[in-house]
Design a protein around this motif. Structure first.
Motif, PDB file in Angstrom:
ATOM      1  N   SER A   1      16.388   4.866  -2.839  1.00 18.75           N
ATOM      2  CA  SER A   1      15.180   4.066  -3.043  1.00 18.75           C
ATOM      3  C   SER A   1      15.172   2.773  -2.239  1.00 18.75           C
ATOM      4  CB  SER A   1      15.030   3.709  -4.531  1.00 18.75           C
ATOM      5  OG  SER A   1      16.036   2.773  -4.899  1.00 18.75           O
TER       6      SER A   1
ATOM      7  N   LEU B   1      13.097   6.532  -5.637  1.00 20.39           N
ATOM      8  CA  LEU B   1      11.964   5.617  -5.465  1.00 20.39           C
ATOM      9  C   LEU B   1      10.791   6.073  -6.339  1.00 20.39           C
ATOM     10  CD1 LEU B   1      10.934   3.119  -3.915  1.00 20.39           C
ATOM     11  CD2 LEU B   1       9.923   4.700  -2.248  1.00 20.39           C
TER      12      LEU B   1
ATOM     13  N   HIS C   1       6.261   6.881   5.233  1.00 18.33           N
ATOM     14  CA  HIS C   1       5.326   6.253   4.284  1.00 18.33           C
ATOM     15  C   HIS C   1       5.776   6.514   2.847  1.00 18.33           C
ATOM     16  CE1 HIS C   1       2.479   4.882   7.253  1.00 18.33           C
ATOM     17  NE2 HIS C   1       2.420   6.081   7.807  1.00 18.33           N
ATOM     18  N   TYR C   2       6.927   5.962   2.516  1.00 18.46           N
ATOM     19  CA  TYR C   2       7.504   6.232   1.202  1.00 18.46           C
ATOM     20  C   TYR C   2       6.698   5.571   0.094  1.00 18.46           C
ATOM     21  CZ  TYR C   2      11.716   7.832   3.677  1.00 18.46           C
ATOM     22  OH  TYR C   2      12.597   8.494   4.472  1.00 18.46           O
ATOM     23  N   GLY C   3       6.332   4.308   0.317  1.00 16.09           N
ATOM     24  CA  GLY C   3       5.599   3.570  -0.708  1.00 16.09           C
ATOM     25  C   GLY C   3       4.280   4.250  -1.040  1.00 16.09           C
ATOM     26  N   SER C   4       3.530   4.624   0.001  1.00 12.51           N
ATOM     27  CA  SER C   4       2.234   5.278  -0.222  1.00 12.51           C
ATOM     28  C   SER C   4       2.406   6.625  -0.909  1.00 12.51           C
ATOM     29  CB  SER C   4       1.509   5.481   1.108  1.00 12.51           C
ATOM     30  OG  SER C   4       1.218   4.231   1.691  1.00 12.51           O
TER      31      SER C   4
ATOM     32  N   GLU D   1       3.174   6.056  -4.617  1.00  9.53           N
ATOM     33  CA  GLU D   1       1.982   5.460  -5.219  1.00  9.53           C
ATOM     34  C   GLU D   1       0.973   6.567  -5.542  1.00  9.53           C
ATOM     35  OE1 GLU D   1       0.479   2.387  -2.582  1.00  9.53           O
ATOM     36  OE2 GLU D   1      -1.544   2.838  -3.281  1.00  9.53           O
ATOM     37  N   HIS D   2       0.722   7.431  -4.567  1.00 13.62           N
ATOM     38  CA  HIS D   2      -0.259   8.493  -4.792  1.00 13.62           C
ATOM     39  C   HIS D   2       0.277   9.578  -5.729  1.00 13.62           C
ATOM     40  CE1 HIS D   2      -2.385   6.517  -1.473  1.00 13.62           C
ATOM     41  NE2 HIS D   2      -3.449   7.034  -2.040  1.00 13.62           N
TER      42      HIS D   2
END
Lengths: 251, 251
Positions: free
Chosen positions: A45, A55, A132-135, A138-139
């Motif tokens: 993460s 993450l 694009h780990y965060g996106s 999030e999705h």
């Protein structure tokens, strides 16, 4: 205040139908990012001291802690994925639901929803890693919450509605703890088939005119099968759980 | 590692085009709830001790505090709406962007994006109050973040791409601080018109087969005008800000 309007089956199914686009949009948005398998792996993460968590699981807990403070889980159909969440910091006067159950968490299918969702992700996302780990997570969380809301809303309100329409038969099956009998009385195969076909069509319609060089298109058959294998049976399992836990001395 | 691939105008416009559906989906999802004006009013949030803040602004800050810890704002095109956010708790190795600017926050249009978004909400949502306050502000934040990402990504990467393709003319205009000249050199009216028509069509396509008893349909003209009045001019304003702050001694 009367709550009987909450159990008008036509209204409930219309609301469930309206949630289908919300789920589809969120799945399509998730699929704009690669699978990014690292986000589901413990110890990857990038968070200091989070060797045991992915993450994704950190994001899910963080989101639910925020949501809990905002009072999300005071709503019957919003059942959390995580345990030990903070208490709400917001006091909101929620109207009575009319549901007849002492512990709403007796109808919590989140664990099963999570595992079926994680099986779905590799079927809608392209393989590989785009950074694009965060996106992605999030999705994932948005899609998961939309799916869970649909399943729990269906489980609670459809079950109570059907109970009210055939009180004596349901009461007998509940007292006999006859799960098979309850499933059989709850099941409307024609309706289920119609839902799945509608879902498939909606996924196709939503992407019909998309520019495939700028958007990744998901396979409507995958979402069709997800409804058939997860959303519909889990909703039904939730209906049974609700009925088995329904208080019978209330109306 | 070379970063020149980041400034291929065709790739950038394809990515921007792909974000259009994401924005549209999130606006449509927000519009499934009533306007719920109370969520934008200070002192109505239900949070103890938050007399000065609305539920919407509390949610936006709470979301951005979480996002900040997850490292969202380490990404160039993710510019926050709130000030004084916590530091990231996640270390992620981000590839170099190739952008030539010392303070990325010189290109932060979030304040303006927020006010144009709040003007948009009453045009996509039905009037009135349905009690779904949490869902409303949740979807407000998702839509806002998608719009802000689109505008900031466009501002930063389109501007640098155009600069690289006409370095001498841009450099002269930058040194002269000629905002009018920069806007004129950046503007491609044919392209802007094409984007707006495409947006309108996408909003219509996405809702073409919707059951209007279960889903609220938004007016594609409203989103068309939002792009014309907000997304496109704010992107261009961001391009100018980027160029005026571009370091000219680098490549």
């Amino acid at each position: 205040m009367t709550t009987s309007g909450n159990f008008d089956l036509e209204k409930i199914t219309s609301l469930l139908e309206g949630l289908e686009e919300t789920i589809i949009f969120k799945l399509i948005d998730r699929a704009q990012f690669r699978l990014n398998p690292a986000v589901y792996m413990p110890g990857q993460s990038g968070f200091a001291g989070a060797a045991q968590q992915s993450l994704f699981s950190l994001r899910l807990r963080s989101q639910e802690e925020m949501d809990a403070r905002f009072g999300r889980f005071c709503v019957a159909e919003e059942r959390p994925f995580c345990a030990r969440l903070p208490r709400p910091r917001r006091t909101a006067a929620l109207p009575p639901t009319g549901l007849c159950i002492e512990d709403i968490n007796a109808v919590n299918l989140s664990g099963k929803i999570l595992s079926t969702y994680l099986d779905l992700v590799p079927r809608i996302c392209r393989k590989g890693d785009d950074g694009h780990y965060g996106s992605s997570v999030e999705h994932d969380v948005y899609a998961l919450q939309a799916i869970a809301r649909r399943i729990h809303y269906g489980a609670l309100y459809v079950a109570e509605s059907k109970f009210l329409h055939d009180r004596s038969r349901y009461t007998r099956l509940i007292l006999e703890k006859d799960v098979k009998g309850l499933i059989s009385l709850l099941t409307r195969p024609g309706v289920e088939d119609r839902i799945m076909v509608r879902i498939r069509d909606k996924v196709d319609f939503a992407q019909a005119n998309v520019n495939r060089t700028s958007r990744h298109v998901i396979d409507s058959g995958v979402v069709f099968r997800f409804y058939r294998a997860a959303v519909i049976p889990l909703t039904k399992r939730g209906e049974v759980l609700y009925l088995l836990n329904r208080t019978l001395d209330q109306q």
